[in-house]
Design a protein around this motif. Sequence first.
Motif, PDB file in Angstrom:
ATOM      1  N   MET A 137      27.787   7.964  13.596  1.00 27.91           N
ATOM      2  CA  MET A 137      28.051   6.562  13.300  1.00 27.91           C
ATOM      3  C   MET A 137      26.868   5.971  12.540  1.00 27.91           C
ATOM      4  SD  MET A 137      31.039   6.191  14.863  1.00 27.91           S
ATOM      5  CE  MET A 137      31.258   4.432  15.003  1.00 27.91           C
ATOM      6  N   LEU A 138      27.136   5.437  11.353  1.00 28.24           N
ATOM      7  CA  LEU A 138      26.105   4.789  10.547  1.00 28.24           C
ATOM      8  C   LEU A 138      26.469   3.322  10.399  1.00 28.24           C
ATOM      9  CD1 LEU A 138      25.643   7.498   7.758  1.00 28.24           C
ATOM     10  CD2 LEU A 138      24.270   7.184   9.817  1.00 28.24           C
ATOM     11  N   HIS A 139      25.942   2.466  11.279  1.00 29.66           N
ATOM     12  CA  HIS A 139      26.227   1.038  11.228  1.00 29.66           C
ATOM     13  C   HIS A 139      25.221   0.327  10.330  1.00 29.66           C
ATOM     14  CE1 HIS A 139      29.475   0.723  14.142  1.00 29.66           C
ATOM     15  NE2 HIS A 139      28.855   1.613  14.884  1.00 29.66           N
ATOM     16  N   GLY A 140      25.662  -0.808   9.778  1.00 29.29           N
ATOM     17  CA  GLY A 140      24.797  -1.563   8.885  1.00 29.29           C
ATOM     18  C   GLY A 140      24.673  -0.945   7.509  1.00 29.29           C
ATOM     19  N   GLU A 141      25.529   0.004   7.201  1.00 26.63           N
ATOM     20  CA  GLU A 141      25.534   0.680   5.899  1.00 26.63           C
ATOM     21  C   GLU A 141      26.918   0.552   5.283  1.00 26.63           C
ATOM     22  OE1 GLU A 141      23.312   2.293   4.137  1.00 26.63           O
ATOM     23  OE2 GLU A 141      21.752   3.125   5.437  1.00 26.63           O
ATOM     24  N   SER A 142      26.969   0.669   3.962  1.00 26.48           N
ATOM     25  CA  SER A 142      28.256   0.727   3.268  1.00 26.48           C
ATOM     26  C   SER A 142      28.136   1.714   2.119  1.00 26.48           C
ATOM     27  CB  SER A 142      28.663  -0.655   2.742  1.00 26.48           C
ATOM     28  OG  SER A 142      27.687  -1.160   1.855  1.00 26.48           O
ATOM     29  N   VAL A 143      29.294   2.205   1.675  1.00 25.35           N
ATOM     30  CA  VAL A 143      29.318   3.109   0.522  1.00 25.35           C
ATOM     31  C   VAL A 143      29.302   2.265  -0.741  1.00 25.35           C
ATOM     32  CG1 VAL A 143      30.645   4.863  -0.704  1.00 25.35           C
ATOM     33  CG2 VAL A 143      30.550   4.891   1.801  1.00 25.35           C
ATOM     34  N   THR A 144      28.329   2.502  -1.603  1.00 27.30           N
ATOM     35  CA  THR A 144      28.218   1.726  -2.837  1.00 27.30           C
ATOM     36  C   THR A 144      28.755   2.469  -4.057  1.00 27.30           C
ATOM     37  OG1 THR A 144      25.957   2.514  -3.207  1.00 27.30           O
ATOM     38  CG2 THR A 144      26.225   0.451  -1.969  1.00 27.30           C
ATOM     39  N   HIS A 152      32.545  19.147  -3.631  1.00 28.05           N
ATOM     40  CA  HIS A 152      32.178  18.046  -2.738  1.00 28.05           C
ATOM     41  C   HIS A 152      32.119  16.749  -3.533  1.00 28.05           C
ATOM     42  CE1 HIS A 152      28.221  18.877  -4.549  1.00 28.05           C
ATOM     43  NE2 HIS A 152      27.892  17.643  -4.197  1.00 28.05           N
ATOM     44  N   VAL A 153      31.826  15.667  -2.842  1.00 23.87           N
ATOM     45  CA  VAL A 153      31.615  14.374  -3.478  1.00 23.87           C
ATOM     46  C   VAL A 153      30.268  13.841  -3.013  1.00 23.87           C
ATOM     47  CG1 VAL A 153      32.917  13.174  -1.646  1.00 23.87           C
ATOM     48  CG2 VAL A 153      32.582  12.062  -3.844  1.00 23.87           C
ATOM     49  N   ASP A 154      29.441  13.374  -3.952  1.00 20.48           N
ATOM     50  CA  ASP A 154      28.159  12.752  -3.624  1.00 20.48           C
ATOM     51  C   ASP A 154      28.383  11.268  -3.366  1.00 20.48           C
ATOM     52  OD1 ASP A 154      26.521  14.972  -3.746  1.00 20.48           O
ATOM     53  OD2 ASP A 154      26.156  14.775  -5.898  1.00 20.48           O
ATOM     54  N   ILE A 155      27.907  10.790  -2.224  1.00 19.80           N
ATOM     55  CA  ILE A 155      28.165   9.419  -1.789  1.00 19.80           C
ATOM     56  C   ILE A 155      26.843   8.686  -1.626  1.00 19.80           C
ATOM     57  CG2 ILE A 155      29.149   8.000   0.071  1.00 19.80           C
ATOM     58  CD1 ILE A 155      30.912  10.570   0.693  1.00 19.80           C
ATOM     59  N   ARG A 156      26.748   7.528  -2.275  1.00 19.75           N
ATOM     60  CA  ARG A 156      25.528   6.725  -2.168  1.00 19.75           C
ATOM     61  C   ARG A 156      25.765   5.583  -1.200  1.00 19.75           C
ATOM     62  NH1 ARG A 156      20.774   6.380  -4.195  1.00 19.75           N
ATOM     63  NH2 ARG A 156      21.217   8.134  -5.595  1.00 19.75           N
ATOM     64  N   LEU A 157      24.773   5.370  -0.328  1.00 20.43           N
ATOM     65  CA  LEU A 157      24.857   4.335   0.683  1.00 20.43           C
ATOM     66  C   LEU A 157      24.014   3.126   0.300  1.00 20.43           C
ATOM     67  CD1 LEU A 157      24.512   6.592   3.855  1.00 20.43           C
ATOM     68  CD2 LEU A 157      26.595   5.908   2.640  1.00 20.43           C
ATOM     69  N   SER A 158      24.353   1.989   0.882  1.00 16.90           N
ATOM     70  CA  SER A 158      23.674   0.734   0.531  1.00 16.90           C
ATOM     71  C   SER A 158      22.197   0.749   0.890  1.00 16.90           C
ATOM     72  CB  SER A 158      24.365  -0.443   1.235  1.00 16.90           C
ATOM     73  OG  SER A 158      24.386  -0.252   2.635  1.00 16.90           O
ATOM     74  N   GLY A 159      21.806   1.553   1.877  1.00 17.25           N
ATOM     75  CA  GLY A 159      20.394   1.630   2.246  1.00 17.25           C
ATOM     76  C   GLY A 159      19.581   2.525   1.342  1.00 17.25           C
ATOM     77  N   GLY A 160      20.214   3.119   0.340  1.00 21.19           N
ATOM     78  CA  GLY A 160      19.514   3.981  -0.599  1.00 21.19           C
ATOM     79  C   GLY A 160      19.684   5.457  -0.317  1.00 21.19           C
ATOM     80  N   GLY A 161      20.238   5.803   0.844  1.00 21.36           N
ATOM     81  CA  GLY A 161      20.442   7.197   1.180  1.00 21.36           C
ATOM     82  C   GLY A 161      21.656   7.783   0.479  1.00 21.36           C
ATOM     83  N   THR A 162      21.780   9.091   0.535  1.00 11.69           N
ATOM     84  CA  THR A 162      22.934   9.784  -0.033  1.00 11.69           C
ATOM     85  C   THR A 162      23.468  10.779   0.984  1.00 11.69           C
ATOM     86  OG1 THR A 162      21.547  11.496  -1.027  1.00 11.69           O
ATOM     87  CG2 THR A 162      22.101   9.585  -2.405  1.00 11.69           C
ATOM     88  N   ILE A 163      24.714  11.129   0.817  1.00 17.05           N
ATOM     89  CA  ILE A 163      25.328  12.128   1.683  1.00 17.05           C
ATOM     90  C   ILE A 163      26.411  12.840   0.887  1.00 17.05           C
ATOM     91  CG2 ILE A 163      26.953  10.427   2.636  1.00 17.05           C
ATOM     92  CD1 ILE A 163      26.812  11.997   5.293  1.00 17.05           C
ATOM     93  N   ALA A 164      26.533  14.134   1.109  1.00 14.51           N
ATOM     94  CA  ALA A 164      27.577  14.925   0.464  1.00 14.51           C
ATOM     95  C   ALA A 164      28.696  15.165   1.464  1.00 14.51           C
ATOM     96  CB  ALA A 164      27.018  16.257  -0.021  1.00 14.51           C
ATOM     97  N   ALA A 165      29.932  15.090   0.996  1.00 12.95           N
ATOM     98  CA  ALA A 165      31.086  15.312   1.863  1.00 12.95           C
ATOM     99  C   ALA A 165      32.166  16.042   1.079  1.00 12.95           C
ATOM    100  CB  ALA A 165      31.633  13.985   2.385  1.00 12.95           C
ATOM    101  N   LYS A 166      32.966  16.797   1.799  1.00 12.37           N
ATOM    102  CA  LYS A 166      34.116  17.424   1.155  1.00 12.37           C
ATOM    103  C   LYS A 166      35.210  16.401   0.857  1.00 12.37           C
ATOM    104  CE  LYS A 166      33.475  22.000   3.241  1.00 12.37           C
ATOM    105  NZ  LYS A 166      34.056  23.027   4.144  1.00 12.37           N
TER     106      LYS A 166
END
Length: 412
Positions: A137-144, A152-166
């Motif tokens: 659970m990542l609260h206080g974040e959104s996908v930008t 896969h798909v590279d996903i950028r988060l509002s806090g500046g982090g990134t995550i890869a997902a299928k």
Amino acid sequence: MPQVDLSREPVDVLIAGGGYVGLSLALALKRGAPTLAVAIVDPAPAGAAARDARASAIAAAAKRMLDALGLWEGILPESQPITEMIVTDSRTRDPVRPVFLTFAGTAEHGEPFAHMVPNGVLVGALTAAAVEAGVTMLHGESVTDFIERPGHVDIRLSGGGTIAAKLLVAADGARSRLRDLAGIRTVGWSYGQSGIVATVSHERPHHGRAEEHFLPAGPFAILPLKGNRSSLVWTERTEQAERIIHADDFTFRLELERRFGHHLGAIEPEGPRRAYPLGLTLARRFVAPRFALCGDSAHAIHPIAGQGLNLGFKDAAALAETIVEAARLGLDPGTLDILERYERWRRFDTVQMGMVTDGLNRLFSNDNAALRIIRDVGLGLVDRLPRLKERFIGAASEAGGSAPRLLRGETL
């Protein structure tokens, strides 16, 4: 919240949106395939959704899904079964509201066709179960933003982090930003109406009876809660709704009593009152490569039939079954051929329900004398045909062989 960098910890499924749709999807995935890595990203602080004071009608099929996920036993003590439903058609000023249609509140095997459940209870139970099942659970974040890559798909988060997902699933509501980023267009329109949502206490017991009063401005639904309390879904023209919710308490109570009536004795508004714009929004597609829409991001309909939440649960059940079956076969759940099975499964049903609710709203939200005669005769005929009424109840039960397994009460 500190910056999150999950670029070295890819997940199988990332769900944008921590409401009941996103949570039920995540939990169903972990129940069906515990080895799947599933994460939820939600901009609200932890625990915010569990403090929602509103309530929702959980149809029999959604109740069976919650039971299959191991949640219903804990939710049941806080729920109120709907034992009966009546439908009237009148003007606000009419001294008497004739009942044109009644429904007994049972579906198959005597189970109630719906329960009223506080949103905070529902989301709280889903959240606790999802965390226990291993959902990140990542609260206080959104996908930008997100970019499709090979595999896969590279996903950028509002806090500046990134995550890869299928697979990225957008469960971020009717105004989905991710749907726009995916290039998926919609068809729809505004009704020029707003839905006022409020809770009231009343002097006399409701005995589990739900009421839907068709008034010229739109339906006024009284839905029973535990104790001598009811939840209201009150449709008005938008400008009138804004005036009502911003009125002082005395004026609000007068407007409420004109529509609610006095059959339950003295009434007292509880908690906040809010208004939400109403319209129809249907996505032209539900999927794209490594991307899927779920819940209101795929379809937002008029609340006249009370099916918005239950359509979202159907989406979650169908998408979870599609992904789990693919995972068990060793297939990549983010590929378009897998996702298109989910789209075929759900799109016709949601378009059909959108058109039905649109037609009902246009038929009943007016004061046209000729239409009033036609619809009242129609309601009266339905009331005199038990088998037809049973079909309406059966639609809420959703127990047919084509329904996702979770909606039939089966585990994945």
